[in-house]
Enzyme design. Structure first.
Site, short mmCIF file in Angstrom:
data_model
loop_
_atom_site.label_atom_id
_atom_site.label_comp_id
_atom_site.label_asym_id
_atom_site.label_seq_id
_atom_site.Cartn_x
_atom_site.Cartn_y
_atom_site.Cartn_z
N THR A 122 0.82 -1.22 0.00
CA THR A 122 0.00 0.00 0.00
C THR A 122 0.85 1.27 0.00
O THR A 122 1.91 1.32 0.64
CB THR A 122 -0.92 -0.02 1.24
OG1 THR A 122 -1.70 -1.20 1.18
CG2 THR A 122 -1.84 1.19 1.29
N PRO A 124 0.34 5.88 -0.20
CA PRO A 124 -0.67 6.92 0.05
C PRO A 124 -1.69 7.05 -1.09
O PRO A 124 -2.87 7.28 -0.83
CB PRO A 124 0.16 8.19 0.22
CG PRO A 124 1.49 7.71 0.70
CD PRO A 124 1.70 6.36 0.06
N ILE A 153 1.77 -0.01 6.90
CA ILE A 153 2.45 -1.31 6.83
C ILE A 153 2.44 -1.99 8.21
O ILE A 153 3.06 -1.49 9.16
CB ILE A 153 3.90 -1.13 6.31
CG1 ILE A 153 3.90 -0.43 4.94
CG2 ILE A 153 4.62 -2.48 6.26
CD1 ILE A 153 3.06 -1.09 3.85
N ASP A 236 -4.91 -13.86 -2.40
CA ASP A 236 -5.84 -15.01 -2.45
C ASP A 236 -5.51 -16.02 -1.34
O ASP A 236 -6.39 -16.57 -0.70
CB ASP A 236 -5.74 -15.75 -3.80
CG ASP A 236 -6.39 -14.98 -4.94
OD1 ASP A 236 -7.16 -14.04 -4.67
OD2 ASP A 236 -6.13 -15.35 -6.11
N GLY A 336 -25.61 -3.07 26.70
CA GLY A 336 -26.25 -1.77 26.95
C GLY A 336 -25.26 -0.71 27.40
O GLY A 336 -24.17 -0.59 26.83
N GLU A 360 -6.43 -5.79 3.77
CA GLU A 360 -6.27 -6.88 2.77
C GLU A 360 -7.36 -6.82 1.70
O GLU A 360 -7.87 -7.85 1.23
CB GLU A 360 -6.20 -8.23 3.45
CG GLU A 360 -4.92 -8.31 4.27
CD GLU A 360 -4.31 -9.67 4.38
OE1 GLU A 360 -4.53 -10.51 3.49
OE2 GLU A 360 -3.57 -9.88 5.35
N THR A 362 -10.61 -3.89 0.75
CA THR A 362 -11.88 -3.57 1.42
C THR A 362 -12.95 -4.59 1.01
O THR A 362 -12.83 -5.25 -0.04
CB THR A 362 -12.38 -2.17 0.99
OG1 THR A 362 -12.64 -2.21 -0.42
CG2 THR A 362 -11.36 -1.08 1.30
N1 CAA Z 1 -4.55 -14.17 -9.34
C1 CAA Z 1 -3.73 -14.10 -10.43
N2 CAA Z 1 -3.77 -13.05 -11.30
C2 CAA Z 1 -4.65 -12.08 -11.06
C3 CAA Z 1 -5.53 -12.11 -9.98
C4 CAA Z 1 -5.46 -13.22 -9.09
N3 CAA Z 1 -6.27 -13.32 -8.03
N4 CAA Z 1 -6.30 -11.01 -9.99
C5 CAA Z 1 -5.93 -10.30 -11.07
N5 CAA Z 1 -4.93 -10.96 -11.71
C6 CAA Z 1 -4.27 -10.56 -12.96
C7 CAA Z 1 -5.31 -10.43 -14.09
O1 CAA Z 1 -5.51 -11.68 -14.71
C8 CAA Z 1 -4.64 -9.45 -15.00
O2 CAA Z 1 -3.64 -10.11 -15.75
P1 CAA Z 1 -3.43 -9.81 -17.34
O3 CAA Z 1 -2.93 -8.41 -17.42
O4 CAA Z 1 -2.41 -10.83 -17.73
O5 CAA Z 1 -4.76 -10.00 -17.99
C9 CAA Z 1 -3.91 -8.52 -14.04
O6 CAA Z 1 -3.73 -9.26 -12.82
C10 CAA Z 1 -4.68 -7.25 -13.76
O7 CAA Z 1 -5.95 -7.61 -13.25
P2 CAA Z 1 -7.10 -6.53 -13.05
O8 CAA Z 1 -7.31 -5.80 -14.31
O9 CAA Z 1 -8.26 -7.24 -12.44
O10 CAA Z 1 -6.41 -5.56 -11.97
P3 CAA Z 1 -6.92 -4.21 -11.35
O11 CAA Z 1 -5.85 -3.20 -11.44
O12 CAA Z 1 -8.28 -3.87 -11.86
O13 CAA Z 1 -7.02 -4.55 -9.77
C11 CAA Z 1 -7.95 -5.44 -7.76
C12 CAA Z 1 -7.63 -5.63 -9.25
C13 CAA Z 1 -8.67 -6.72 -7.36
C14 CAA Z 1 -8.86 -4.26 -7.47
C15 CAA Z 1 -6.62 -5.31 -6.97
O14 CAA Z 1 -5.99 -4.07 -7.22
C16 CAA Z 1 -6.83 -5.48 -5.47
O15 CAA Z 1 -6.91 -6.60 -4.96
N6 CAA Z 1 -6.88 -4.34 -4.73
C17 CAA Z 1 -6.90 -4.38 -3.29
C18 CAA Z 1 -5.50 -4.24 -2.76
C19 CAA Z 1 -5.35 -4.84 -1.42
O16 CAA Z 1 -5.92 -5.89 -1.10
N7 CAA Z 1 -4.53 -4.24 -0.57
C20 CAA Z 1 -4.27 -4.79 0.70
C21 CAA Z 1 -2.97 -4.33 1.24
S1 CAA Z 1 -2.21 -5.52 2.28
C22 CAA Z 1 -2.86 -5.35 3.83
O17 CAA Z 1 -3.84 -4.71 4.06
C23 CAA Z 1 -2.15 -6.16 4.84
C24 CAA Z 1 -2.13 -5.74 6.25
O18 CAA Z 1 -2.15 -4.61 6.66
C25 CAA Z 1 -2.00 -6.81 7.21
#
Ligand code: CAA
Length: 376
Positions: A122, A124, A153, A236, A336, A360, A362
């Site tokens: 992540t 800003p 982080i 995932d 309460g 991870e 929203t």
């Molecule tokens: N597995 C494998 N490949 C994947 C995939 C997956 N699950 N999801 C997407 N891809 C691939 C797609 O196939 C595509 O590949 P090609 O270019 O070869 O076709 C590529 O990735 C781009 O896919 P999208 O067009 O779907 O990507 P996008 O830019 O629209 O974003 C999103 C997708 C799901 C919104 C993604 O940005 C996302 O998950 N965002 C959320 C981010 C997040 O979870 N942040 C959490 C931070 S970590 C945290 O919070 C931890 C902590 O504090 C403890």
């Protein structure tokens, strides 16, 4: 789902530990905001900090189902402790999924010595839109030079090693994103602001800044441009465990509500004897149990070698987060006026629960991925 006996034993062991060593102290750390180092140290002594570490490196090498149970039980005690222990596993996933044997050895040797790792995705301006990141990695001979700022982080200030996503060419969008292993002691790394959070206050959440940080090209995980895929796969793998954290919070809130409802007397009888309240408790139990089964199912799919479990992982994470928030809110309602007071544990659970719907990915992002799978 029937949980194998060795995982039940793990649950019993962690639950006893949490009841004795975490729950009695978590409220005070939550109030003061002090770093709960003694609690972290006890978890490390129990080997709970690096659950995915292979046995060859001295770790327990837990399955994803066992990890989900571990995270549930730790979160039942305190979500900050669970996140601190789980964040090392999250950070390890890109290396496990895309790293070479040498990179895995480098990684686990550092984790064995320094105990914590952190996942630097992540920024800003790149939260839900992870591909919009600005941290750059410029090739310079046999090295890369990293520049940029990561925020929110988990374990940022504790980690001995980071898995970092950066772009080698911003014009390429997600196809420029590349993952790296970055050791904490490299010159140019500093820890920025430490966040003062609504909940999950027993975890360390910081900025991590990279200012001309030189790393060898051998620290690159997979090919240039392969970072986004490995990070999406990482999420995932990780999201069933986040769903399980939500289950742990919801379970604890339910336990507190049942205990109180049996003790609290109004109109001459325990409030648990009123049907309106019984229905609330039953609905809370339905939330807990359905979220639990979904988290276990998604984790079990991974353990059984499923190749596409994005849909189930997103449902598990969403269910866990929504259950945690709903059950914690209802627990406050059942207690309460007392539920609203810091003296009772449920107001903390309510604040803690909210993060599960946010981090991870929203729950809105999860729903958009789930809908994408349905409509494909
Ligand atoms: N597995 C494998 N490949 C994947 C995939 C997956 N699950 N999801 C997407 N891809 C691939 C797609 O196939 C595509 O590949 P090609 O270019 O070869 O076709 C590529 O990735 C781009 O896919 P999208 O067009 O779907 O990507 P996008 O830019 O629209 O974003 C999103 C997708 C799901 C919104 C993604 O940005 C996302 O998950 N965002 C959320 C981010 C997040 O979870 N942040 C959490 C931070 S970590 C945290 O919070 C931890 C902590 O504090 C403890």
């Amino acid at each position: 789902m029937i949980i194998p006996e060795e995982i039940q034993e793990l649950r019993t062991m962690v639950r006893q530990f949490v009841d004795k060593e975490i729950i009695p102290y978590a409220g005070e750390y939550d109030r003061t905001g002090e770093m709960p180092t003694p609690l972290y140290d006890k978890c490390i002594e129990m080997g709970l900090n690096a659950a995915y570490m292979p046995e060859a490196f001295g770790g327990p090498e837990l399955s994803k189902l066992a990890f989900a149970v571990l995270q549930e039980e730790l979160a039942r005690g305190d979500i900050g402790i669970s996140t601190t222990m789980g964040a090392t596993c999250l950070a390890s996933l890109p290396v496990m999924l895309g790293g070479t044997k040498e990179q895995q050895a480098l990684w686990w040797n550092i984790v064995a010595e320094k105990h914590y790792a952190a996942f630097c995705l992540t920024e800003p301006n790149a939260g839900s839109d992870a591909a919009a990141m600005r941290t750059t990695a410029h090739r310079d001979g046999d090295d890369y030079i990293l520049n940029g700022t990561k925020c929110f982080i988990s374990n940022g200030g504790l980690a001995g090693v980071y898995s970092v996503l950066a772009t080698v060419d911003r014009s390429l969008g997600h196809k420029g994103l590349t993952a790296f292993i970055v050791e904490r002691d490299r010159p140019g790394i500093s820890i920025g602001k430490e966040e003062d959070k609504m909940g999950m206050r027993l975890s360390n959440t910081t900025e991590v800044l990279f200012d001309n940080v030189r790393i060898p090209a051998s620290n690159r995980i997979g090919p240039e441009g392969g970072g986004f895929k490995v990070i999406m796969q990482t999420l995932d793998y990780s999201r069933p465990g986040v769903g399980a954290q939500g289950v742990g919070i919801a379970q604890r809130a339910l336990e507190e509500a049942v205990k109180y409802a049996k003790q609290r007397v109004q109109f001459g009888k325990p409030i648990a004897s009123f049907q309106g309240l019984q229905f609330m408790l039953a609905d809370m139990a339905i939330e807990v149990e359905t979220a639990r089964q979904m988290a276990y199912h998604a984790a079990d799919l991974i353990d059984h070698g499923a190749t596409d479990f994005t849909y189930e992982a997103c449902i598990a994470k969403t269910r866990g987060g929504d259950a945690a928030v709903k059950v914690a809110l209802d627990a406050v309602q059942i207690l309460g006026g007392y539920g609203y007071m810091r003296e009772y544990p449920v107001e903390k659970l309510m604040r803690d629960a909210k993060i599960i719907q946010i981090y991870e990915g929203t729950n809105q992002i999860q729903r958009s991925v789930i809908a994408g799978k349905l409509l494909k």
